[in-house]
Design a protein around this motif. Sequence first.
Motif, short mmCIF file in Angstrom:
data_model
loop_
_atom_site.label_atom_id
_atom_site.label_comp_id
_atom_site.label_asym_id
_atom_site.label_seq_id
_atom_site.Cartn_x
_atom_site.Cartn_y
_atom_site.Cartn_z
N THR A 218 50.09 27.66 44.66
CA THR A 218 50.09 28.17 43.07
C THR A 218 51.59 28.43 42.73
N PRO A 219 51.84 27.71 41.78
CA PRO A 219 53.48 27.81 41.44
C PRO A 219 53.67 28.97 40.29
N GLU A 220 52.83 29.87 39.92
CA GLU A 220 52.74 30.75 38.95
C GLU A 220 52.32 32.09 39.38
N GLU A 221 53.09 33.10 39.22
CA GLU A 221 52.65 34.59 39.62
C GLU A 221 51.39 34.75 39.22
N ALA A 222 51.07 34.45 38.00
CA ALA A 222 49.69 34.74 37.19
C ALA A 222 48.58 33.99 37.96
N GLY A 223 48.87 32.93 38.66
CA GLY A 223 47.73 32.01 39.04
C GLY A 223 47.24 32.72 40.45
N ASN A 224 48.25 33.82 41.13
CA ASN A 224 47.89 34.08 42.27
C ASN A 224 46.55 35.38 42.18
N GLU A 225 45.61 35.16 42.96
CA GLU A 225 44.27 35.82 42.81
C GLU A 225 44.82 37.66 42.95
N LYS A 226 44.12 38.47 42.15
CA LYS A 226 44.45 39.69 42.32
C LYS A 226 43.08 40.32 42.12
N HIS A 227 42.89 41.81 42.78
CA HIS A 227 41.56 42.39 42.60
C HIS A 227 41.90 43.98 42.83
N ASN A 228 41.06 44.68 42.45
CA ASN A 228 41.07 46.05 42.49
C ASN A 228 41.23 46.50 43.93
N HIS A 259 46.61 39.19 46.66
CA HIS A 259 46.42 38.15 47.93
C HIS A 259 47.55 37.53 48.31
N SER A 260 48.26 36.82 47.43
CA SER A 260 49.22 35.92 47.96
C SER A 260 50.40 36.65 48.50
N LEU A 261 50.67 38.01 47.56
CA LEU A 261 51.75 38.57 48.38
C LEU A 261 51.40 39.46 49.57
N ALA A 262 50.27 39.69 49.51
CA ALA A 262 49.87 40.38 51.04
C ALA A 262 49.86 39.24 52.02
N ALA A 263 49.62 37.95 51.92
CA ALA A 263 49.63 36.90 52.81
C ALA A 263 51.27 36.76 53.37
N LEU A 264 51.98 36.83 52.09
CA LEU A 264 53.53 36.77 52.60
C LEU A 264 53.95 37.78 53.33
N ARG A 265 53.58 38.91 53.29
CA ARG A 265 54.00 39.95 54.29
C ARG A 265 53.15 39.96 55.47
#
Length: 554
Positions: A218-228, A259-265
């Motif tokens: 996913t090349p766009e930050e907005a396209g990376n899934e987020k949840h509460n 989710h993507s940020l967590a995966a990167l960490r």
Amino acid sequence: MSRKSFLPERFAHKYEIDPRFSKSAVYFSCEFAIDQSFKIYSGGLGFLAGSHMRSAADLRQNMAGIGILWTYGYYNQVRGEDREMAVQFRKKVYSFLQDTGIRYTVPVHGHPVWVKVMFLAGEIFGTVPMFFLTTDIEENDDLSRAITHRLYDNDPLRRIAQYIILGVGGARLLEELGVDPEIWHLNEAHGLSAAFHLYKTHGNLDDVKKRLIFTTHTPEEAGNEKHNFQLLRDFTFFSGLDEHTIRKITGIEGEIFNHSLAALRLAKKANGVSKLHGEVSREMWKDAPDICEITHITNAQNKKYWVDHGMENARKENDIEMLCNRKRELKERLFRVVADQTGKLFRPDVLTIVWARRFAGYKRPDLITKEMRLFREILNNNERPVQIIWAGKPYPFDYSAIDTFDHLIRITKDYPNATVLTGYELELSRFLKNGSDVWLNNPVVTREASGTSGMTAAMNGSVNLSTYDGWICEFAKDGENSFIIPPLDPELDHAERDRQDMLGFYTILKERILPLYYDTPDEWNRIVLNSMNDVSPEFDSDRMAAEYYEKMYR
């Protein structure tokens, strides 16, 4: 049977593991496009994963795949009463899957959900051993059974449950099998919940990081899934870990969990899926502290599966006459599908352009129709005629994309040489790639992470006409093996950008492609052969599967 397979004997690889690829690895993906008969995929992510599993087997790698057995698949794409696109959900049954007898529960929203495991032996479709999880069994209530009904369900809460079944459910499967692979490869962040199960099992972040590999598409930050954050906790997404621990290991503060940020960490290494996408990803996440290294491994497709043997033989022998004869046969086969679906009779001696992939706004399926005067002009050109075919699957609840699909049906209705096909799955994709002369790809630049459809088109003698994005940047030699719509100033507003890209298409078509195809066919066929020669081995998934071991798993 391999003595070195990491799997138990009854599921073990049926080949001797190549020592270069002996490290044990398991590949988590929401979708796999393995065979036309096995409808558990939606688009490019699945096509990529299916090719990876085939090449991993061809290279005799010590890998297995874990996915979901979607009862209704993605959806059946059909036509309504007025020829518009219609969505059907039909239950699928597969006799080639084996019931492993393995059943266990996974907590979803604090409720134990039963998971049944089905097995796909590698020899069925030429893949590594693969396991598919389903909750659609009698032990579950209706709500739990529905978790694995539809790929990418439109209910956001059910999507969270699906990610838990893939991630935690996959981790639990490995425990039931009595194995702990050295590498856990997440194809996108859908299986991220496995990382929290790993942490709960081992009790420290190092044991998670040394196993986890993350591929982002996913090349766009907005396209990376987020949840509460609290919603995910309530769903037992974090395997019961306390809030302090979750925030400590993911570095995520506040109420939005990315989710993507967590995966990167949590991963030891991550990759984009083309050289350009790797650059875009590093730029996108440059301000996020404590993330892992982001490299790139360019996506590829399994040539052995995709290539037409007649076209390949012509390429190997450099036989233009054989190439042209086989291409004509393949065009006639495709045009029988066109006639059957639409009642239009296409001609094999006419230049045929195909746009076929997932319908999404940034891919701009209707770009060349934005100026109807130009569109009509090429369709009405009897001296140098053109035929155009569209195909692809919008997300079944993306009504804007469906409206674009139906708009194309309406505006091509009265033209005998332009049409839209339904049922875009593996076999139709094959027919379109085999039977096209030009493969049109016009995404907004930097928004197409890779875009692998053009690879398999090139393998089958279809010349790419593309904006300069994704894998094309590593392949294209404009006028030699492809045609490139010139890059634009990124500061242009969206309307002007689209207009310039559309005009670029028409300029290339009218001034370069049509004269070559009709006036100097020898030069056209030279470009076709260059394209076929240049696309492999670099864009054959054997290279990609080997590169994951060499760059990521070690």
